[in-house]
Design a protein around this motif. Structure first.
Motif, PDB file in Angstrom:
ATOM      1  N   SER A  66       0.931  -2.025  -0.029  1.00 55.73           N
ATOM      2  CA  SER A  66       0.310   0.236   0.298  1.00 55.73           C
ATOM      3  C   SER A  66       1.056   1.012   0.033  1.00 55.73           C
ATOM      4  O   SER A  66       0.668   1.945  -0.787  1.00 55.73           O
ATOM      5  CB  SER A  66      -0.786   0.094   1.537  1.00 55.73           C
ATOM      6  N   ALA A  67       2.070   1.451   0.215  1.00 56.13           N
ATOM      7  CA  ALA A  67       2.532   2.248   0.457  1.00 56.13           C
ATOM      8  C   ALA A  67       3.642   2.733  -0.767  1.00 56.13           C
ATOM      9  O   ALA A  67       3.704   3.792  -0.626  1.00 56.13           O
ATOM     10  CB  ALA A  67       3.606   2.101   2.423  1.00 56.13           C
ATOM     11  N   ARG A  68       4.519   1.355  -0.791  1.00 56.05           N
ATOM     12  CA  ARG A  68       4.356   2.169  -2.143  1.00 56.05           C
ATOM     13  C   ARG A  68       3.255   2.718  -3.422  1.00 56.05           C
ATOM     14  O   ARG A  68       3.881   3.414  -4.274  1.00 56.05           O
ATOM     15  CB  ARG A  68       5.369  -0.043  -2.955  1.00 56.05           C
ATOM     16  N   ASN A  69       2.548   1.995  -3.500  1.00 60.20           N
ATOM     17  CA  ASN A  69       1.286   2.029  -4.491  1.00 60.20           C
ATOM     18  C   ASN A  69       0.544   3.698  -4.332  1.00 60.20           C
ATOM     19  O   ASN A  69       0.689   4.200  -5.403  1.00 60.20           O
ATOM     20  CB  ASN A  69       0.074   1.423  -4.168  1.00 60.20           C
ATOM     21  N   HIS A  70       0.836   4.352  -3.061  1.00 57.43           N
ATOM     22  CA  HIS A  70       0.513   5.444  -3.066  1.00 57.43           C
ATOM     23  C   HIS A  70       1.547   6.214  -3.274  1.00 57.43           C
ATOM     24  O   HIS A  70       1.222   7.834  -3.502  1.00 57.43           O
ATOM     25  CB  HIS A  70       0.127   5.531  -1.004  1.00 57.43           C
ATOM     26  N   GLY A  71       2.451   6.340  -2.701  1.00 62.18           N
ATOM     27  CA  GLY A  71       3.950   6.628  -3.409  1.00 62.18           C
ATOM     28  C   GLY A  71       4.010   6.637  -4.881  1.00 62.18           C
ATOM     29  O   GLY A  71       4.080   8.322  -5.411  1.00 62.18           O
ATOM     30  N   SER A  73       1.651   6.318  -7.456  1.00 65.34           N
ATOM     31  CA  SER A  73       0.501   7.016  -7.297  1.00 65.34           C
ATOM     32  C   SER A  73       0.643   8.076  -7.407  1.00 65.34           C
ATOM     33  O   SER A  73      -0.142   9.328  -7.908  1.00 65.34           O
ATOM     34  CB  SER A  73      -0.844   6.471  -6.488  1.00 65.34           C
ATOM     35  N   GLN A  74       1.835   9.156  -6.676  1.00 65.71           N
ATOM     36  CA  GLN A  74       1.672  10.606  -6.746  1.00 65.71           C
ATOM     37  C   GLN A  74       3.238  11.322  -7.534  1.00 65.71           C
ATOM     38  O   GLN A  74       3.121  12.360  -7.113  1.00 65.71           O
ATOM     39  CB  GLN A  74       2.236  11.133  -5.136  1.00 65.71           C
ATOM     40  N   ALA A  75       3.404  10.180  -7.909  1.00 62.58           N
ATOM     41  CA  ALA A  75       5.150  10.316  -8.539  1.00 62.58           C
ATOM     42  C   ALA A  75       4.834  11.376  -9.773  1.00 62.58           C
ATOM     43  O   ALA A  75       3.233  10.892 -10.274  1.00 62.58           O
ATOM     44  CB  ALA A  75       5.644   9.139  -8.620  1.00 62.58           C
ATOM     45  N   ALA A  76       6.073  11.611  -9.768  1.00 61.30           N
ATOM     46  CA  ALA A  76       5.593  12.639 -11.408  1.00 61.30           C
ATOM     47  C   ALA A  76       6.426  12.307 -12.663  1.00 61.30           C
ATOM     48  O   ALA A  76       6.540  12.302 -13.336  1.00 61.30           O
ATOM     49  CB  ALA A  76       6.507  14.452 -11.040  1.00 61.30           C
ATOM     50  N   GLY A  77       7.413  11.497 -12.128  1.00 63.37           N
ATOM     51  CA  GLY A  77       8.237  10.978 -13.191  1.00 63.37           C
ATOM     52  C   GLY A  77       7.590  10.080 -13.977  1.00 63.37           C
ATOM     53  O   GLY A  77       6.159   8.955 -13.349  1.00 63.37           O
TER      54      GLY A  77
END
Length: 283
Positions: A66-71, A73-77
């Motif tokens: 979940s933590a990876r998915n959350h981060g 999903s917010q990533a710009a790269g």
């Protein structure tokens, strides 16, 4: 491109080392996202507040997937790299991997060889990431580069898994038609510690059962192929077992004169007996 670091109660020194390795990459530009998965340790929370050069996201404790998915999903790269909060990248990791992934549309995953550090040292020896073998055993590091477009299209990590979420995700990418490549340079350092997440997960029969169920659930169009590859990987495993037995027999044959010469050594006798007992258990 974006590096996403999931953190839960990571000791501050390890966390700072991981983050420093991410922000110090020779490749640029790089976005570094740290996701605090509901840490309760006050020293970890304080260390997170003091991090510089990162985008910090906090969430309730829901697990590393979940933590990876959350981060992510917010990533710009357009490219994504997961990094555990106690592992370390060498400065040239992205400079080596990013051009390779961007230069080959058929690649879905790019990583490098790795070395252990912490309570164990030396190179990490993993077989080549062929699809049949990946059905039985993960041979791709959790820190490997992949495309944001694939993350969006295939849904990211399975949040129902309590471990092995990276194994299932890599297998999903490969079954989708992508290829994996491991570069020869050792540019990733994988920490071994008694309390590490992988040390506890790897011994869990429940986690392994959940992994197998997730592989089938998330790849319904590949059920027949998965069954075929499972049998193929079993054949490979049996071949490796027979090869190991042949080496034991060869060793036993050549150690015979040594055993006779040092028959008075209880320690040597005990070692040879252990080898023989191991061989007998295989039959």
């Amino acid at each position: 491109m974006s590096i996403v670091i999931a953190c839960y109660n990571t000791p501050p020194a390890m966390l700072r080392e991981a983050v420093s390795s991410a922000v110090s990459q020779t490749y640029s530009p790089v976005e570094v996202i740290v996701v605090d998965d509901g840490s309760t340790d006050p020293t970890t929370r304080e260390a997170l507040d003091l991090l510089a050069g990162v985008h910090l996201i906090r969430q309730d404790n829901r697990g590393v997937a979940s933590a990876r998915n959350h981060g992510m999903s917010q990533a710009a790269g357009d490219l994504l790299l997961p990094l555990d909060a106690d592992d370390v990248l060498e400065p040239g990791y992205l400079a080596a991997t990013v051009p390779v992934l961007r230069g080959d549309p058929g690649l879905a995953i790019v990583s490098t060889r790795a070395t252990y550090f912490g309570e164990r040292t030396g190179p990490v020896d993993l077989p080549d990431p062929s699809l049949p073998w990946m059905v039985a055993e993960n041979s791709i590091h959790n820190t490997s580069l992949f495309r944001r477009a694939d993350f969006d299209r295939l849904g990211g990590y399975d949040e129902d898994l309590r471990g092995f979420e990276d194994h299932e995700w890599w297998l999903r990418l490969l079954l989708d038609g992508g290829r994996a490549r491991v570069l020869d340079d050792e540019l990733f350092r994988y920490r071994i510690q008694t309390s590490s997440r992988n040390a506890s997960v790897s011994s869990s029969a429940d986690a392994l059962r959940e992994l197998r169920e997730a592989i089938v659930r998330n790849n319904p169009l590949h059920a027949a192929a998965l069954m075929s590859m499972a049998f193929e990987s079993l054949d490979v495993a049996l071949w490796r077992m027979h090869e190991a037995e042949a080496r034991v027999a060869h060793l036993e044959h050549h150690l015979g004169p040594v055993v006779k010469a040092f028959d008075r050594s209880p320690r040597l006798r005990a070692g040879i007996d252990r080898v023989r007992r191991w061989k007998n258990r295989r039959h």
